[in-house]
Design a protein around this motif. Structure first.
Motif, mmCIF file in Angstrom:
data_model
loop_
_atom_site.group_PDB
_atom_site.id
_atom_site.type_symbol
_atom_site.label_atom_id
_atom_site.label_comp_id
_atom_site.label_asym_id
_atom_site.label_seq_id
_atom_site.Cartn_x
_atom_site.Cartn_y
_atom_site.Cartn_z
ATOM 1 N N UNK A 138 -16.420 -15.630 23.246
ATOM 2 C CA UNK A 138 -16.408 -16.811 24.103
ATOM 3 C C UNK A 138 -15.680 -17.949 23.403
ATOM 4 N N UNK A 139 -14.686 -18.496 24.064
ATOM 5 C CA UNK A 139 -13.954 -19.647 23.550
ATOM 6 C C UNK A 139 -13.857 -20.703 24.644
ATOM 7 N N UNK A 140 -13.708 -21.952 24.214
ATOM 8 C CA UNK A 140 -13.606 -23.060 25.159
ATOM 9 C C UNK A 140 -12.267 -23.761 24.997
ATOM 10 N N UNK A 141 -11.768 -24.261 26.115
ATOM 11 C CA UNK A 141 -10.499 -24.984 26.097
ATOM 12 C C UNK A 141 -10.751 -26.461 25.811
ATOM 13 N N UNK A 142 -9.985 -27.009 24.871
ATOM 14 C CA UNK A 142 -10.090 -28.425 24.545
ATOM 15 C C UNK A 142 -9.020 -29.195 25.316
ATOM 16 N N UNK A 143 -9.454 -30.057 26.235
ATOM 17 C CA UNK A 143 -8.516 -30.857 27.021
ATOM 18 C C UNK A 143 -7.781 -31.841 26.119
ATOM 19 N N UNK A 144 -8.507 -32.417 25.140
ATOM 20 C CA UNK A 144 -7.898 -33.402 24.244
ATOM 21 C C UNK A 144 -6.829 -32.769 23.355
ATOM 22 N N UNK A 145 -7.152 -31.628 22.746
ATOM 23 C CA UNK A 145 -6.233 -30.972 21.820
ATOM 24 C C UNK A 145 -5.237 -30.065 22.525
ATOM 25 N N UNK A 146 -5.514 -29.731 23.788
ATOM 26 C CA UNK A 146 -4.688 -28.822 24.587
ATOM 27 C C UNK A 146 -4.507 -27.476 23.889
ATOM 28 N N UNK A 147 -5.601 -26.938 23.377
ATOM 29 C CA UNK A 147 -5.598 -25.607 22.785
ATOM 30 C C UNK A 147 -7.002 -25.041 22.775
ATOM 31 N N UNK A 148 -7.101 -23.759 22.467
ATOM 32 C CA UNK A 148 -8.397 -23.094 22.410
ATOM 33 C C UNK A 148 -9.152 -23.555 21.169
ATOM 34 N N UNK A 149 -10.420 -23.896 21.336
ATOM 35 C CA UNK A 149 -11.260 -24.241 20.202
ATOM 36 C C UNK A 149 -11.728 -22.958 19.527
ATOM 37 N N UNK A 150 -11.547 -22.870 18.220
ATOM 38 C CA UNK A 150 -11.930 -21.653 17.503
ATOM 39 C C UNK A 150 -13.369 -21.707 17.009
ATOM 40 N N UNK A 151 -14.097 -22.794 17.315
ATOM 41 C CA UNK A 151 -15.496 -22.914 16.881
ATOM 42 C C UNK A 151 -16.352 -21.823 17.522
ATOM 43 N N UNK A 152 -17.354 -21.376 16.781
ATOM 44 C CA UNK A 152 -18.267 -20.369 17.285
ATOM 45 C C UNK A 152 -19.216 -20.981 18.320
ATOM 46 N N UNK A 153 -19.533 -20.203 19.359
ATOM 47 C CA UNK A 153 -20.482 -20.630 20.384
ATOM 48 C C UNK A 153 -21.896 -20.387 19.869
ATOM 49 N N UNK A 154 -22.830 -21.234 20.251
ATOM 50 C CA UNK A 154 -24.208 -21.116 19.770
ATOM 51 C C UNK A 154 -24.849 -19.799 20.205
ATOM 52 N N UNK A 155 -25.862 -19.370 19.469
ATOM 53 C CA UNK A 155 -26.557 -18.118 19.792
ATOM 54 C C UNK A 155 -27.185 -18.183 21.174
ATOM 55 N N UNK A 156 -27.731 -19.360 21.545
ATOM 56 C CA UNK A 156 -28.360 -19.509 22.857
ATOM 57 C C UNK A 156 -27.339 -19.304 23.975
ATOM 58 N N UNK A 157 -26.133 -19.858 23.806
ATOM 59 C CA UNK A 157 -25.082 -19.683 24.810
ATOM 60 C C UNK A 157 -24.642 -18.231 24.887
ATOM 61 N N UNK A 158 -24.492 -17.599 23.716
ATOM 62 C CA UNK A 158 -24.063 -16.203 23.694
ATOM 63 C C UNK A 158 -25.082 -15.308 24.389
ATOM 64 N N UNK A 159 -26.343 -15.579 24.181
ATOM 65 C CA UNK A 159 -27.395 -14.784 24.823
ATOM 66 C C UNK A 159 -27.313 -14.927 26.337
ATOM 67 N N UNK A 160 -26.999 -16.141 26.794
ATOM 68 C CA UNK A 160 -26.870 -16.382 28.229
ATOM 69 C C UNK A 160 -25.711 -15.580 28.817
ATOM 70 N N UNK A 161 -24.600 -15.526 28.098
ATOM 71 C CA UNK A 161 -23.457 -14.768 28.593
ATOM 72 C C UNK A 161 -23.753 -13.272 28.623
ATOM 73 N N UNK A 162 -24.467 -12.764 27.623
ATOM 74 C CA UNK A 162 -24.830 -11.342 27.619
ATOM 75 C C UNK A 162 -25.754 -11.023 28.793
ATOM 76 N N UNK A 163 -26.696 -11.918 29.067
ATOM 77 C CA UNK A 163 -27.650 -11.680 30.155
ATOM 78 C C UNK A 163 -26.980 -11.743 31.519
ATOM 79 N N UNK A 164 -25.909 -12.548 31.624
ATOM 80 C CA UNK A 164 -25.236 -12.729 32.914
ATOM 81 C C UNK A 164 -23.908 -11.986 33.001
ATOM 82 N N UNK A 165 -23.795 -10.890 32.251
ATOM 83 C CA UNK A 165 -22.546 -10.152 32.190
ATOM 84 C C UNK A 165 -22.095 -9.695 33.575
ATOM 85 N N UNK A 166 -22.991 -9.159 34.368
ATOM 86 C CA UNK A 166 -22.630 -8.679 35.709
ATOM 87 C C UNK A 166 -22.202 -9.822 36.615
#
Length: 382
Positions: free
Chosen positions: A92-120
């Motif tokens: 999971x990566x997020x787009x930075x409007x200010x920097x106009x590039x992909x942010x390489x920062x890691x997503x939090x564990x809570x967010x990652x768990x949400x994406x795994x649960x909502x895969x379908x």
């Protein structure tokens, strides 16, 4: 998604699609601007408003690239990066409007768990990996390994098509020295009629954005070489190749094939011209290493296969404008084919070389039977 190159991904039977969905990886890109270009490997799209990423990515190394549009719908330069996807991995990566590039920062564990649960639920927002082109991708990247990426990728993680520069920082001492120098220049110019030149900012490449390519050694022959050895290694690049492999790849000649592919893909997909220059240097080095050809027949069989697939992928306008300029490829390959005719060269390797030469002659009408023009030198500095 709107296809930008090639056709839309063809219909895939439900069973195969389910297997790929379950075992393939996902790349989620949040907040990416509508109308921008997004690509993976040798396929790209213009994205719509509901784009959230790519699903069903086969495990392994892939190249992700993009070119965003701003509020005025102007496309920016292309950027990209390699990533080694694990089976079922969700990145999971997020787009930075200010920097106009992909942010390489890691997503939090809570967010990652949400994406795994909502895969379908995410499925309808994800474009399918262009599986019909996967074999092509493998043929262009099969020598790139984790080690290749670790050694070559910029510290910042991105491959930029345009070099990243910043103004040089200044200190009180440097500013004081600059003021004194300007005062002297102003005094000199006031006594002359020449107009004062505008001062240009001092720029330097942003640290960590350069690709860490191997440097081809300048030393062409071993220390203490006899005149005959100097003559030999002035024509045979095997000693230069040996030095490079010792300094960079622990004498593993297979590793340089990964760098050849890395450089080619950074040029072809990342639109990075420095990579094209590196590709030329390495191709020339390998083609002119007569001794190495005799000692490493399997590696050179792989090298010929690699070149075959690369030549097939280069757009025709690139051939006219870049690849054949100054006869680089025809002259360099002529040297390879000449070296393959030497005594002691593996018969299977010779056969593969003959087949490749025949293919190039039939497809591009390149002549490898006569000596290149003496006034068409190889334009590669080694």
């Amino acid at each position: 998604m709107t296809s930008e190159r090639g056709n839309q991904t063809p219909h895939m039977d439900a069973e195969k699609a389910q297997v790929l969905f379950e075992h393939g990886a996902m790349f989620l890109l949040l907040n990416f601007p509508e109308g921008s270009e997004f690509g993976i490997d040798n396929y790209s799209w213009t994205v719509g408003p509901n784009f959230r990423g790519i699903k069903m990515i086969p495990p392994g190394i892939h190249f992700i690239f993009y070119s965003s549009v701003n509020s005025d719908h102007q496309a920016g330069p292309r950027s990209g990066f390699f990533y080694n996807f694990a089976s079922k991995e969700i990145v999971v990566k997020k787009w930075s409007v200010q920097m106009e590039e992909i942010q390489m920062d890691e997503v939090s564990e809570a967010e990652m768990e949400k994406f795994h649960d909502n895969k379908q639920e995410m499925d309808k927002y994800l474009g399918p990996y262009p599986y019909e082109r996967y074999k092509q991708w493998v043929s262009l990247s099969n020598h790139i390994t984790d080690t290749t990426l670790r050694v070559l990728q910029p510290d910042c993680g991105f491959i930029y098509s345009v070099a990243q520069f910043e103004s040089e920082g200044s200190t009180s001492q440097s500013r004081q020295a600059s003021a004194v120098e300007k005062s002297k220049e102003a005094s000199t110019e006031s006594s002359s009629s020449s107009p004062q030149k505008p001062e240009l900012p001092h720029l330097k490449q942003v640290i960590g954005t350069n690709i860490k390519y191997s440097v081809v050694p300048k030393q062409r022959y071993p220390p203490g070489s006899s005149p005959s050895e100097i003559t030999k290694y002035s024509m045979d690049s095997s000693y230069v190749l040996s030095l490079l492999l010792t300094e960079r790849y622990n004498k593993d000649i297979d590793s340089i094939l990964g760098e050849v592919q890395f450089a080619f893909l950074c040029f072809l997909l990342g639109q990075n011209y420095e990579s094209f220059e590196q590709w030329k240097k390495l191709v020339h080095l390998l083609c002119t290493s007569e001794e190495a050809i005799m000692k490493n027949p399997k590696v050179y069989q792989d090298f010929i296969s690699l070149l075959h697939f690369q030549v097939r992928e280069i757009p025709s306008d690139f051939f006219v404008d870049i690849v054949t300029s100054n006869n680089f490829l025809t002259v360099t390959l002529h040297e390879l084919f000449q070296n393959l005719e030497g005594d002691g060269v593996d018969s299977k390797l010779q056969k593969k070389g003959h087949s490749f030469r025949k293919h190039l002659t039939e497809k591009f009408n390149w002549d490898f039977t006569s000596e290149p023009d003496d006034f068409a030198p190889v334009v590669v500095d080694t």
